[in-house]
Design a protein around this motif. Structure first.
Motif, short mmCIF file in Angstrom:
data_model
loop_
_atom_site.label_atom_id
_atom_site.label_comp_id
_atom_site.label_asym_id
_atom_site.label_seq_id
_atom_site.Cartn_x
_atom_site.Cartn_y
_atom_site.Cartn_z
N VAL A 132 11.16 -14.34 7.32
CA VAL A 132 9.91 -13.79 6.82
C VAL A 132 8.90 -13.80 7.96
CG1 VAL A 132 8.04 -14.03 5.13
CG2 VAL A 132 10.37 -14.70 4.51
N VAL A 133 8.26 -12.66 8.17
CA VAL A 133 7.19 -12.56 9.17
C VAL A 133 5.87 -12.43 8.42
CG1 VAL A 133 6.28 -11.27 11.11
CG2 VAL A 133 8.75 -11.39 10.77
N LEU A 134 4.96 -13.36 8.69
CA LEU A 134 3.67 -13.39 8.00
C LEU A 134 2.69 -12.50 8.75
CD1 LEU A 134 3.52 -17.23 7.28
CD2 LEU A 134 4.42 -15.41 5.81
N ALA A 135 2.43 -11.30 8.22
CA ALA A 135 1.65 -10.30 8.94
C ALA A 135 0.49 -9.75 8.12
CB ALA A 135 2.58 -9.15 9.36
N TYR A 161 -10.66 -4.41 14.14
CA TYR A 161 -11.35 -3.61 13.13
C TYR A 161 -10.56 -2.35 12.78
CZ TYR A 161 -15.68 -6.28 12.91
OH TYR A 161 -16.63 -7.26 12.68
N THR A 162 -9.86 -1.82 13.76
CA THR A 162 -9.13 -0.57 13.53
C THR A 162 -7.62 -0.73 13.65
OG1 THR A 162 -9.47 -0.03 15.88
CG2 THR A 162 -11.05 0.88 14.30
N THR A 163 -7.17 -1.85 14.15
CA THR A 163 -5.74 -2.10 14.37
C THR A 163 -5.40 -3.50 13.90
OG1 THR A 163 -5.79 -0.69 16.35
CG2 THR A 163 -3.90 -2.15 16.10
N ILE A 204 11.72 -9.80 6.17
CA ILE A 204 10.70 -9.51 5.16
C ILE A 204 9.35 -9.64 5.84
CG2 ILE A 204 9.69 -10.24 2.96
CD1 ILE A 204 13.18 -11.40 3.74
N ILE A 205 8.58 -8.57 5.86
CA ILE A 205 7.26 -8.58 6.48
C ILE A 205 6.21 -8.59 5.39
CG2 ILE A 205 5.66 -7.41 8.04
CD1 ILE A 205 8.01 -6.15 9.45
N THR A 206 5.43 -9.65 5.32
CA THR A 206 4.35 -9.74 4.33
C THR A 206 3.12 -9.08 4.92
OG1 THR A 206 3.49 -11.88 5.07
CG2 THR A 206 5.32 -11.90 3.51
N THR A 207 2.64 -8.03 4.28
CA THR A 207 1.54 -7.23 4.82
C THR A 207 0.40 -7.14 3.81
OG1 THR A 207 2.49 -5.19 3.97
CG2 THR A 207 3.12 -5.83 6.21
N ASN A 208 -0.76 -6.78 4.32
CA ASN A 208 -1.91 -6.52 3.45
C ASN A 208 -2.91 -5.65 4.20
OD1 ASN A 208 -4.83 -7.53 2.41
ND2 ASN A 208 -3.36 -7.55 0.73
N TYR A 209 -3.54 -6.20 5.23
CA TYR A 209 -4.60 -5.51 5.97
C TYR A 209 -4.01 -4.39 6.84
CZ TYR A 209 -8.47 -5.01 9.32
OH TYR A 209 -9.47 -4.53 10.11
N ASP A 265 -1.09 -7.30 -3.32
CA ASP A 265 -2.36 -6.62 -3.59
C ASP A 265 -3.56 -7.39 -3.06
OD1 ASP A 265 -1.13 -4.48 -4.91
OD2 ASP A 265 -0.99 -5.64 -6.77
N GLU A 266 -3.50 -8.71 -3.12
CA GLU A 266 -4.57 -9.57 -2.62
C GLU A 266 -3.98 -10.60 -1.68
OE1 GLU A 266 -7.74 -9.19 -3.19
OE2 GLU A 266 -7.55 -7.57 -4.65
N PRO A 267 -4.72 -11.02 -0.65
CA PRO A 267 -4.21 -12.05 0.26
C PRO A 267 -3.84 -13.32 -0.48
CG PRO A 267 -6.19 -11.02 1.16
CD PRO A 267 -6.06 -10.53 -0.25
N LEU A 268 -2.64 -13.83 -0.22
CA LEU A 268 -2.12 -14.99 -0.95
C LEU A 268 -1.92 -16.21 -0.06
CD1 LEU A 268 0.52 -13.15 -3.20
CD2 LEU A 268 -1.68 -14.13 -3.92
#
Length: 379
Positions: free
Chosen positions: A4-7, A19-21, A50-55, A80-83
């Motif tokens: 798992v990669v926490l991203a 801000y943009t990347t 497994i890449i956990t993404t949000n932003y 959907d929301e940062p966990l």
């Protein structure tokens, strides 16, 4: 094997670049940070990631896709929301039916997760944390281990006078799927702050795998610069046949297509200068500098271990010291940028301006000048 990669982080410590990347997609020399991590995992036999993404997650998904171009399978659980670090792994529970690795997306390292996995299996604990000795333990989660390498105490970022160890967590873990039972669903929850201290209180076995390899957290400017230096130091000499070179070059350098280096310029490797750059006469590019594609550097300018993103323009007699200049910036004549300063994208900095060490210039700003130590700006 699975990792798992926490991203999903916002990369606040690297603003204004993030801000943009997303932090994971910032370039370290010629590739995004996350590209190095995927390569690192693949070479050690981790073929399902497994890449956990949000932003700004679409930038990550568009680049890596399903992973086939990188020799792995990649999954993106919806968050959907940062966990938090542990909460996002819990959110990926359906993929985790065997022993798995976890790595932070801002780690550039030579620590072998495969070796940590072997170590973990020998000890038969629920979790193994890769640890390194550091000089500033208060900036990390720290662990106290016994003679059997079992962790007896763990605390996240203690105050300097509360440090009981200099063994810092790297954020590289080997975990059993049973550990997910201790993480609440759909709730922000952190490995270092919440899960590991709770497990130790319950008497669960967590081991420390002590490593002496290169490891750096690129989430701050100083870490980003160390990672860049580490990558640049591995390059081999390459000079494109289409490059036009009149200056002097020493040591390992990478000079890309259609780059022009004018008379009197001195370049001392290791240095990376990408495609379509122009470096005017009598400039100096010193070791561990990175000049990305389309950059123009004026005459008499000195680049000292700095990173300059694509399509930026630096005028004559400027000096850049171990700093980061984002894309599409314009720096005037005799501008000085201090150590660990970060200039965001699309900025303009007028002639004779000094940006002090550690400063952050937000995107799209126009720095008009400096009078009596006060920098005047406008958008």
């Amino acid at each position: 094997m699975k990792a798992v990669v926490l991203a999903g982080g916002y990369g606040t410590r690297l603003r204004p670049l993030t801000y943009t990347t997303p932090k994971t997609m910032l370039p370290i020399c010629d590739k995004p940070v996350l590209h190095y991590i995927i390569d690192f995992l693949s070479k050690q036999g981790f073929d399902e990631i497994i890449i956990t993404t949000n932003y700004l997650e679409n930038q990550i998904k568009n680049y890596f896709g399903d992973g086939r171009d990188f020799g792995v399978k990649i999954y993106y659980p919806k968050e959907d929301e940062p966990l938090g670090t542990a909460g996002s792994v819990k959110n990926a529970e359906k993929y985790l039916d065997e022993t798995f690795g976890v790595i932070q997306s801002d780690n550039i390292t030579e620590i072998s997760l495969a070796e940590a996995l072997r170590y973990h299996r020998e000890r038969k604990g629920l979790a193994t944390i890769s640890l390194v000795s550091v000089e500033n333990p208060w900036q990390f989660g720290i662990a106290e281990v016994n003679r059997k390498s079992q962790i007896k105490r763990f605390i996240e970022k203690p105050k300097p006078d509360e440090c009981f160890s200099n063994l810092a967590s790297t954020g590289l873990y080997i975990l059993e799927p049973e550990i997910l039972e201790y993480i609440p669903e759909n709730t922000p929850f952190d490995f270092a702050k919440d899960l590991f201290p709770m497990m130790l209180k319950k008497g669960k076995r967590i081991y420390g795998y002590r490593a002496e390899c290169f490891w750096v957290d690129v989430g701050k400017p100083e870490g980003y610069m160390k990672a860049s230096e580490w990558v640049v130091n591995q390059i081999k000499r390459y000079i494109s046949e289409t490059a036009e070179i009149e200056g002097k070059i020493r040591g390992p350098v990478h000079i890309g297509e259609n780059t022009v280096i004018k008379k009197g310029t001195k370049i001392e490797g290791p240095v990376i200068i990408e495609n379509d750059c122009t470096i005017e006469a009598d400039s100096k590019i010193q070791p561990c500098s990175v000049v990305k594609s389309g950059v123009t550097i004026g005459s008499g300018t000195k680049i000292e271990k700095a990173v300059t993103y694509q399509n930026s323009k630096i005028d004559s007699n400027a000096r850049l010291q171990e700093c980061i200049i984002a894309e599409n910036c314009e720096l005037g004549n005799n501008v000085e940028i201090g150590k660990l300063a970060v200039v965001g994208p699309n900025c303009k900095i007028a002639d004779y301006t000094t940006v002090l060490p550690g400063s952050r210039i937000w995107p799209d700003l126009w720095i008009e000048g400096q009078i009596d130590g006060i920098v005047r700006t406008k958008k």
